[in-house]
Motif scaffolding. Structure first.
Motif, PDB file in Angstrom:
ATOM      1  N   ALA A  67      25.119  12.099   2.577  1.00 45.67           N
ATOM      2  CA  ALA A  67      25.416  13.158   3.555  1.00 45.67           C
ATOM      3  C   ALA A  67      24.628  14.416   3.207  1.00 45.67           C
ATOM      4  O   ALA A  67      24.620  14.867   2.050  1.00 45.67           O
ATOM      5  N   ILE A  68      23.954  14.963   4.196  1.00 49.81           N
ATOM      6  CA  ILE A  68      23.167  16.187   3.990  1.00 49.81           C
ATOM      7  C   ILE A  68      24.031  17.420   4.213  1.00 49.81           C
ATOM      8  O   ILE A  68      23.997  18.385   3.439  1.00 49.81           O
ATOM      9  N   GLU A  69      24.815  17.402   5.272  1.00 48.39           N
ATOM     10  CA  GLU A  69      25.705  18.515   5.604  1.00 48.39           C
ATOM     11  C   GLU A  69      26.731  18.013   6.614  1.00 48.39           C
ATOM     12  O   GLU A  69      26.598  16.917   7.170  1.00 48.39           O
ATOM     13  N   ASP A  70      27.751  18.815   6.861  1.00 47.22           N
ATOM     14  CA  ASP A  70      28.758  18.451   7.845  1.00 47.22           C
ATOM     15  C   ASP A  70      28.180  18.556   9.254  1.00 47.22           C
ATOM     16  O   ASP A  70      27.294  19.380   9.536  1.00 47.22           O
ATOM     17  N   ALA A  71      28.688  17.705  10.150  1.00 46.31           N
ATOM     18  CA  ALA A  71      28.382  17.858  11.560  1.00 46.31           C
ATOM     19  C   ALA A  71      28.984  19.198  12.026  1.00 46.31           C
ATOM     20  O   ALA A  71      30.004  19.633  11.480  1.00 46.31           O
ATOM     21  N   PRO A  72      28.367  19.895  12.958  1.00 41.31           N
ATOM     22  CA  PRO A  72      27.296  19.436  13.847  1.00 41.31           C
ATOM     23  C   PRO A  72      25.881  19.630  13.324  1.00 41.31           C
ATOM     24  O   PRO A  72      24.926  19.279  13.995  1.00 41.31           O
ATOM     25  N   GLY A  73      25.714  20.169  12.124  1.00 38.77           N
ATOM     26  CA  GLY A  73      24.383  20.296  11.547  1.00 38.77           C
ATOM     27  C   GLY A  73      23.662  21.570  11.934  1.00 38.77           C
ATOM     28  O   GLY A  73      24.040  22.282  12.849  1.00 38.77           O
ATOM     29  N   ARG A  74      22.567  21.823  11.230  1.00 39.27           N
ATOM     30  CA  ARG A  74      21.856  23.092  11.417  1.00 39.27           C
ATOM     31  C   ARG A  74      20.931  23.097  12.630  1.00 39.27           C
ATOM     32  O   ARG A  74      20.660  24.159  13.186  1.00 39.27           O
ATOM     33  N   TYR A  75      20.458  21.933  13.068  1.00 37.19           N
ATOM     34  CA  TYR A  75      19.537  21.930  14.208  1.00 37.19           C
ATOM     35  C   TYR A  75      20.211  22.438  15.480  1.00 37.19           C
ATOM     36  O   TYR A  75      19.591  23.132  16.287  1.00 37.19           O
ATOM     37  N   VAL A  76      21.468  22.072  15.662  1.00 34.11           N
ATOM     38  CA  VAL A  76      22.152  22.491  16.884  1.00 34.11           C
ATOM     39  C   VAL A  76      22.504  23.979  16.847  1.00 34.11           C
ATOM     40  O   VAL A  76      22.769  24.589  17.883  1.00 34.11           O
ATOM     41  N   ARG A  77      22.475  24.565  15.655  1.00 34.60           N
ATOM     42  CA  ARG A  77      22.789  25.990  15.522  1.00 34.60           C
ATOM     43  C   ARG A  77      21.535  26.866  15.633  1.00 34.60           C
ATOM     44  O   ARG A  77      21.644  28.083  15.817  1.00 34.60           O
ATOM     45  N   ALA A  78      20.369  26.257  15.492  1.00 39.48           N
ATOM     46  CA  ALA A  78      19.121  27.029  15.492  1.00 39.48           C
ATOM     47  C   ALA A  78      18.860  27.633  16.855  1.00 39.48           C
ATOM     48  O   ALA A  78      19.082  27.006  17.895  1.00 39.48           O
ATOM     49  N   ARG A  79      18.366  28.858  16.886  1.00 38.44           N
ATOM     50  CA  ARG A  79      18.077  29.546  18.148  1.00 38.44           C
ATOM     51  C   ARG A  79      16.609  29.972  18.195  1.00 38.44           C
ATOM     52  O   ARG A  79      15.998  30.254  17.193  1.00 38.44           O
TER      53      ARG A  79
END
Length: 588
Positions: free
Chosen positions: A576-588
């Motif tokens: 596991a890299i990180e918890d869902a939802p992950g950093r890509y979906v948070r990137a703006r």
């Protein structure tokens, strides 16, 4: 502001202007009628001299004159009927009046106050005839006529009296009640939207990723420059042997399928005993300037398919493609078939996805404009997602633009929390090169359905070779991927296809959990040769189509395995890299 009351009384505070006298109504009848006559005469005179502007310039003068004359005559006749009703002693309207269910005019004042009743009826009459006039224009191609119809509809919606402060009785009453505070608050809303370059639909702080949206428990188990792969925690003791891999559209955030817990397709699928994986695409930046069709097919979808197969040590996956990711999934299936690797996908499900763009709806009307826009606005190799959001909003301008202008700018109302509209405003940037190719090769030139016209990873593909069992869902009221256009996938795949027509549109037709008890769906167990035949012989079932889908999935392979090892996120060879939802979906 004059209120039409001869005594000059303004009436009590908080009311709309008073009732006009018969003399006032007669005067307005003359003014509006004369204006209509002048416009009609001017149009006929221009047409007769070959000087008509716009589409009328494409028409031979005699034909234009005849068409305009008939349109003018119809408009005049309907106008007289309207004014006869307005001036009748009873002042009553037909029970089934046109526009009676129009939400823009739901307030009682639009009917009870003669001034605003006149404004409303005049607008509905004018807008109806403007739209009818599109069919009166001769010499246009079908595509030009549809473009004219779309543009006219946009103008008609924009000119609604509900969109302007002094022709909307609700706004006037609200302004008097609040002593203008609504207009100041509305101005604050408008200036904030101008500053962020995007229309607001819901409060920005109402939803938080991982808390009340995109909150289904899971882990990111892989990250590439193009996507993160999320695996969700199982909730059952056993799961179906074949896992589910979901490809959301990269023009939006993946969590349209994981909104609130009650609406989440992902959570529901996990609860049905599926091992669920979802691709979370990276929002494009300058590093993705050279990303193309091949990347999303080969280094996106096929890479994710192989990753899941290897992680769980299974031969195949069930794959879902939503909207443009469904279009790409079709190409993925064709490439795998050409490579002799079709068995990697046990079944394919398409949510409102098109592969044949011959009748692709309103979006296809402005491809040339969109291509120019992408070229002009993507100097860094990507297109700001706010431009795409504005395009999609314009397809439903009355609901997604003007409704908010009225409520939040004019009435000064607070924004209502709505998870779907929060997602709608959470825009994603697009790789410019790929987006241009998508618009030109698919929407404009419709190459995907021509065998060999498109190559992926150096391999010419043919949808007609695809034999993968497929479940195709379309929305009856879909304005982005029209149901009849989605149906056309059945004309190209040679494998078994189950077509399901869901109630509602592009989003609500998909995101319709069984517990909500909303809408319906239609299936036709016969051999329908075309969409019209499907509809004619279809059987309606109330509620969500999701249970029909899971039954279909289980028919493909009903074997189950215990939940252990790699079936638990982080329990296999991928940590596991990180918890869902992950950093890509948070990137703006």
């Amino acid at each position: 502001m004059a209120d039409g009351n001869p005594s000059g009384d303004q009436g009590k505070a908080g009311t709309v202007p008073g009732v006009p006298t018969l003399e006032d109504l007669q005067r307005w009848t003359y003014v509006i009628g004369r204006a209509q006559q002048m416009m009609m005469e001017h149009g006929l005179d221009q047409a007769a001299r070959g000087e008509a502007a716009g589409p009328f310039a494409l028409m031979p003068a005699p034909a234009a004159g005849l068409k305009l004359m008939q349109a003018g005559a119809d408009f005049w006749a309907d106008s007289m009927k309207m004014w006869s009703r307005m001036l009748s002693p009873e002042g009553t309207m037909p029970t089934e009046e046109k526009g009676a269910k129009d939400k823009r005019f739901a307030a009682a004042a639009w009917r009870e106050n003669p001034v605003f009743d006149m404004i409303r009826q005049s607008y509905l009459l004018l807008s109806d005839h403007m739209l009818k006039s599109v069919d009166a224009v001769e010499g246009l191609s079908d595509a030009d006529r549809e473009r004219l119809r779309f543009t006219t509809r946009g103008i008609v919606d924009a000119m609604s009296p509900s969109n302007f402060a002094w022709t909307n009785p609700e706004v006037i009453e609200r302004t008097l009640e609040t002593r203008g505070e609504n207009l100041l608050k509305g101005l604050e809303h408008m200036l904030r939207d101008m500053g962020q370059g995007q229309l607001t639909h819901t409060p920005g702080d109402a939803f938080e990723l991982g808390r009340n949206i995109a909150a289904t428990p899971g882990k990111v188990v892989k990250e590439t420059p193009l996507y993160q792969l999320i695996q969700y925690a199982p909730t059952t003791e056993t799961v179906l042997s074949v896992p589910l891999l979901i490809f959301p559209p990269w023009i939006n955030r993946y969590y349209i399928l994981d909104l609130s817990a009650e609406k989440s397709f992902i959570r529901w699928a996990v609860d049905q005993g599926l091992t669920v994986f979802v691709v979370s695409w990276k929002s494009a930046d300058a590093t993705m300037a050279d990303v193309t069709w091949d990347d999303y097919v080969v280094r996106g979808q096929i890479d994710a398919i192989d990753t899941v197969r290897d992680l769980l040590d299974v031969e195949s996956v069930h794959a879902i493609g939503y909207c443009v990711a469904g279009t790409t999934l079709a190409a993925t299936l064709a490439l795998l078939t050409a490579r002799g690797e079709a068995e990697k996908v046990k079944s394919a499900t398409f949510f409102t996805a098109q592969v044949d763009f011959a009748a692709a709806g309103d979006l296809s009307l402005f491809i040339a404009d969109q291509l120019k826009l992408v070229e002009q606005l993507s100097g860094d190799g990507f297109l700001d997602g706010r431009y795409m959001a504005a395009t999609f909003n314009s397809l439903r301008g009355r609901d997604l633009i003007w409704n908010y202008v009225t409520n939040n700018y004019l009435l000064g109302k607070d924004y209502a929390p709505f998870d779907l509209l929060h997602w709608n405003g959470d825009t994603t940037n697009l790789p410019a090169k790929w987006h241009q190719s998508y618009l030109a090769d698919l929407y404009r030139d419709n190459k995907l359905v021509t065998p060999g016209a498109i190559s992926v990873d150096g391999v010419a593909i043919d949808l007609g070779a695809v034999a993968t069992p497929s479940y195709v869902q379309a929305g009856r009221e879909d304005h982005i991927a029209p149901a009849e256009s989605v149906w056309r996938i059945t004309d190209h795949f040679k494998g078994p296809v189950r077509f399901v027509l869901a109630g509602s549109g592009h989003i609500a037709g998909v995101v319709n959990p069984p517990a909500a008890g909303k809408y319906q769906y239609w299936v036709n167990e016969g051999d329908a040769p075309d969409f019209a035949s499907f509809v004619a012989g279809a059987t309606e079932t109330k509620g969500s189509w999701w249970p029909d889908w899971i039954r279909w999935i289980e028919r493909q392979d009903e074997r189950r395995v215990p939940v252990e090892g790699a079936r638990v996120p982080g329990g296999g060879k991928l940590e596991a890299i990180e918890d869902a939802p992950g950093r890509y979906v948070r990137a703006r």
